[in-house]
Design an enzyme around this catalytic site. Sequence first.
Site, PDB file in Angstrom:
ATOM      1  CB  CYS A 137      18.457   7.298  -3.685  1.00  0.00           C
ATOM      2  SG  CYS A 137      16.706   7.594  -3.546  1.00  0.00           S
ATOM      3  CG  HIS A 180      19.225   2.809  -3.682  1.00  0.00           C
ATOM      4  ND1 HIS A 180      19.069   3.297  -2.402  1.00  0.00           N
ATOM      5  CD2 HIS A 180      18.170   3.304  -4.390  1.00  0.00           C
ATOM      6  CE1 HIS A 180      17.979   4.036  -2.339  1.00  0.00           C
ATOM      7  NE2 HIS A 180      17.417   4.059  -3.532  1.00  0.00           N
ATOM      8  CG  ASN A 229      14.134   4.168  -1.816  1.00  0.00           C
ATOM      9  OD1 ASN A 229      15.103   4.618  -1.221  1.00  0.00           O
ATOM     10  ND2 ASN A 229      13.917   4.396  -3.103  1.00  0.00           N
TER      11      ASN A 229
HETATM   12  N1  ACO Z   1      -1.172  -0.643  -5.032  1.00  0.00           N
HETATM   13  C1  ACO Z   1      -1.967  -1.172  -5.981  1.00  0.00           C
HETATM   14  N2  ACO Z   1      -1.859  -0.825  -7.278  1.00  0.00           N
HETATM   15  C2  ACO Z   1      -0.929   0.074  -7.612  1.00  0.00           C
HETATM   16  C3  ACO Z   1      -0.078   0.671  -6.652  1.00  0.00           C
HETATM   17  C4  ACO Z   1      -0.236   0.277  -5.318  1.00  0.00           C
HETATM   18  N3  ACO Z   1       0.541   0.780  -4.330  1.00  0.00           N
HETATM   19  N4  ACO Z   1       0.744   1.538  -7.288  1.00  0.00           N
HETATM   20  C5  ACO Z   1       0.432   1.484  -8.589  1.00  0.00           C
HETATM   21  N5  ACO Z   1      -0.585   0.623  -8.787  1.00  0.00           N
HETATM   22  C6  ACO Z   1      -1.245   0.263 -10.033  1.00  0.00           C
HETATM   23  C7  ACO Z   1      -1.172   1.333 -11.076  1.00  0.00           C
HETATM   24  O1  ACO Z   1      -2.177   2.296 -10.899  1.00  0.00           O
HETATM   25  C8  ACO Z   1      -1.361   0.536 -12.341  1.00  0.00           C
HETATM   26  O2  ACO Z   1      -2.729   0.272 -12.493  1.00  0.00           O
HETATM   27  P1  ACO Z   1      -3.404   0.280 -13.955  1.00  0.00           P
HETATM   28  O3  ACO Z   1      -2.705  -0.843 -14.696  1.00  0.00           O
HETATM   29  O4  ACO Z   1      -4.830   0.017 -13.651  1.00  0.00           O
HETATM   30  O5  ACO Z   1      -3.124   1.618 -14.531  1.00  0.00           O
HETATM   31  C9  ACO Z   1      -0.686  -0.791 -12.028  1.00  0.00           C
HETATM   32  O6  ACO Z   1      -0.566  -0.859 -10.591  1.00  0.00           O
HETATM   33  C10 ACO Z   1       0.690  -0.933 -12.637  1.00  0.00           C
HETATM   34  O7  ACO Z   1       1.422   0.262 -12.390  1.00  0.00           O
HETATM   35  P2  ACO Z   1       2.921   0.402 -12.809  1.00  0.00           P
HETATM   36  O8  ACO Z   1       3.439   1.730 -12.348  1.00  0.00           O
HETATM   37  O9  ACO Z   1       3.093   0.034 -14.251  1.00  0.00           O
HETATM   38  O10 ACO Z   1       3.533  -0.761 -11.914  1.00  0.00           O
HETATM   39  P3  ACO Z   1       5.010  -1.306 -11.894  1.00  0.00           P
HETATM   40  O11 ACO Z   1       5.009  -2.756 -12.085  1.00  0.00           O
HETATM   41  O12 ACO Z   1       5.926  -0.476 -12.730  1.00  0.00           O
HETATM   42  O13 ACO Z   1       5.396  -1.070 -10.369  1.00  0.00           O
HETATM   43  C11 ACO Z   1       6.644   0.478  -9.066  1.00  0.00           C
HETATM   44  C12 ACO Z   1       5.351   0.229  -9.841  1.00  0.00           C
HETATM   45  C13 ACO Z   1       6.721  -0.514  -7.923  1.00  0.00           C
HETATM   46  C14 ACO Z   1       6.580   1.907  -8.533  1.00  0.00           C
HETATM   47  C15 ACO Z   1       7.836   0.290 -10.031  1.00  0.00           C
HETATM   48  O14 ACO Z   1       7.653   1.039 -11.197  1.00  0.00           O
HETATM   49  C16 ACO Z   1       9.118   0.709  -9.392  1.00  0.00           C
HETATM   50  O15 ACO Z   1       9.581   0.119  -8.442  1.00  0.00           O
HETATM   51  N6  ACO Z   1       9.774   1.751  -9.964  1.00  0.00           N
HETATM   52  C17 ACO Z   1      10.994   2.256  -9.417  1.00  0.00           C
HETATM   53  C18 ACO Z   1      10.640   3.121  -8.283  1.00  0.00           C
HETATM   54  C19 ACO Z   1      11.846   3.444  -7.471  1.00  0.00           C
HETATM   55  O16 ACO Z   1      12.584   2.569  -7.112  1.00  0.00           O
HETATM   56  N7  ACO Z   1      11.985   4.724  -7.171  1.00  0.00           N
HETATM   57  C20 ACO Z   1      12.999   5.190  -6.402  1.00  0.00           C
HETATM   58  C21 ACO Z   1      14.353   4.924  -7.020  1.00  0.00           C
HETATM   59  S1  ACO Z   1      15.386   6.214  -6.935  1.00  0.00           S
HETATM   60  C22 ACO Z   1      15.330   6.545  -5.404  1.00  0.00           C
HETATM   61  O17 ACO Z   1      15.608   5.671  -4.638  1.00  0.00           O
HETATM   62  C23 ACO Z   1      14.808   7.862  -4.997  1.00  0.00           C
END
Ligand code: ACO
Length: 350
Positions: free
Chosen positions: A119, A258, A288
Amino acid sequence: MIGATNGARVSITGLGCCTPERVVTNDDLSRTLDTSDEWIRERTGIRERRIALPEQALSDLALPAARQALAQAGGEPSSIDLLIVATVTPDMVFPSSGAVLADRLGMPDAAAYDLSAGCTGFMYALAQAYGMIAGGLSSRALVVGGDVLSKIVDWSDRSTAVLFGDGAGAVVLEAVDAGGFLGFELGADGAGGVHLNLPAGGSRMPATAESVAGGQHLVKMNGPEVFKFATRVLVSSAERVLAECGLSVADIDLYVPHQANVRIIDYAVRKLGIARERVVVNVDRFGNTSSGSIPLALADAAADGMLHPGQTVLMTGMGAGLTWGSAVMEWTGQTNGNGQSRRREETVGG
Ligand code: ACO
C-alpha cells in the site's frame, strides 16, 4: 531513507482518479459472510467500497485516472518520459502494467514499469519520480497508484474481505519555479512481511493445483499485528520527515494518511496532534484501495475544496513489506491555469 529536497523544485501539476462503478455495502457483504454493518463500521469506519467487474483489470482503472491527470496538467501524453505504476495487482506478472498503460495512453518514448511496495507503493513511486526529475533523467513523469485487491482477496475470510476496495489515482510530476516536494522518508521491515502477504504465484511457490485449492494465491493478514505496525509508523514516519524538513505539525495544512481504517487514522491524528478538519478521510466510501488510497484521497480533497496552492501537505502510507513512506510538499496546483475544480472521480464499468 530520509531527505529534505534541496534545489530542484518538482511538484504535482495534474491529478486524477478512477473507481469502479459497482458499490458493495457492508450489508451486501453480510449476506455471504458472518459479519455485520455494525461490526465493520465500528472496527474500521468503512461503509462501502467499489468492486471491479470480472473483466476489469488494473489498467482499466488506471487509464481514466491517468487521462484525467494529464488533462489537468496539460500537454500531450507523448510529453511524458517516465511512467511508474505502483501496484500489487498488475494486469499480469509481465509485461508490466506500466508498459501496458504507456501503450494505451500513447507514450512511445516513456520508460515504463511497475513498482511493488504494498500500500506504500504510491509514496515510493513519488520519491522515485522526484529523484529522476531532480537528477535530470526525466522532464515529465506520470505516477499511478492503484490496485484491484478484490481479485486477490479471499471472499470467504471475513477478517480481510471487509477491508478492501478497488481504485486508482494518477499524478503528473514536473519541475516548477517554487514549492513542490520538500522531503521524503521511506522504509521497510522485511521481518514483518509475514503479517501481510500472498504466499503463492512467485518463484518460492509457483502455481499448482494444490496451491490454488489451498487459497495460497489470496491475501493473508494478521490484522492485530498490522494494526500495531500501522499506528506506530504513521506517527514515526510523519515525525521524521517533518523534522528533516525543519517543520512541525503546526505547519501542516492538510494531512493525507493511507486510508486503511478510521481507527488507525484517528490514533495517528491524536498522537501527532493534527486538527481533525485538516485530515482527509474517505475510507468510509472506498475501503482500503492499497496503492490507490493516497491519490484517491488527494483527488477527493481537491474536489471538496480542501486542497489549495500554498498549502503544506503531509502524506503517509504503510503496507505490505512491511513498508512505510511519507512525503511533505507545498501544493502548487496545475500549471496550465485550467482551475482546480474537477469532477470527483471517473468511474468505469456498469
Ligand atoms: N465481522 C465480524 N467479526 C469479525 C470480522 C468481521 N468482518 N473480522 C474479524 N472478526 C472477529 C474475529 O474473528 C474475532 O472474533 P473472536 O474474538 O471470536 O476470535 C474478533 O472479531 C476480533 O478480531 P480481531 O482481529 O482481534 O479484531 P480487531 O479489533 O483487531 O479488528 C481489524 C480487526 C479491523 C482487521 C484490525 O485488526 C485492523 O484494522 N488491522 C489492520 C488491517 C489493515 O489495515 N490492513 C491493511 C494495512 S496495510 C495495507 O493497507 C495493505
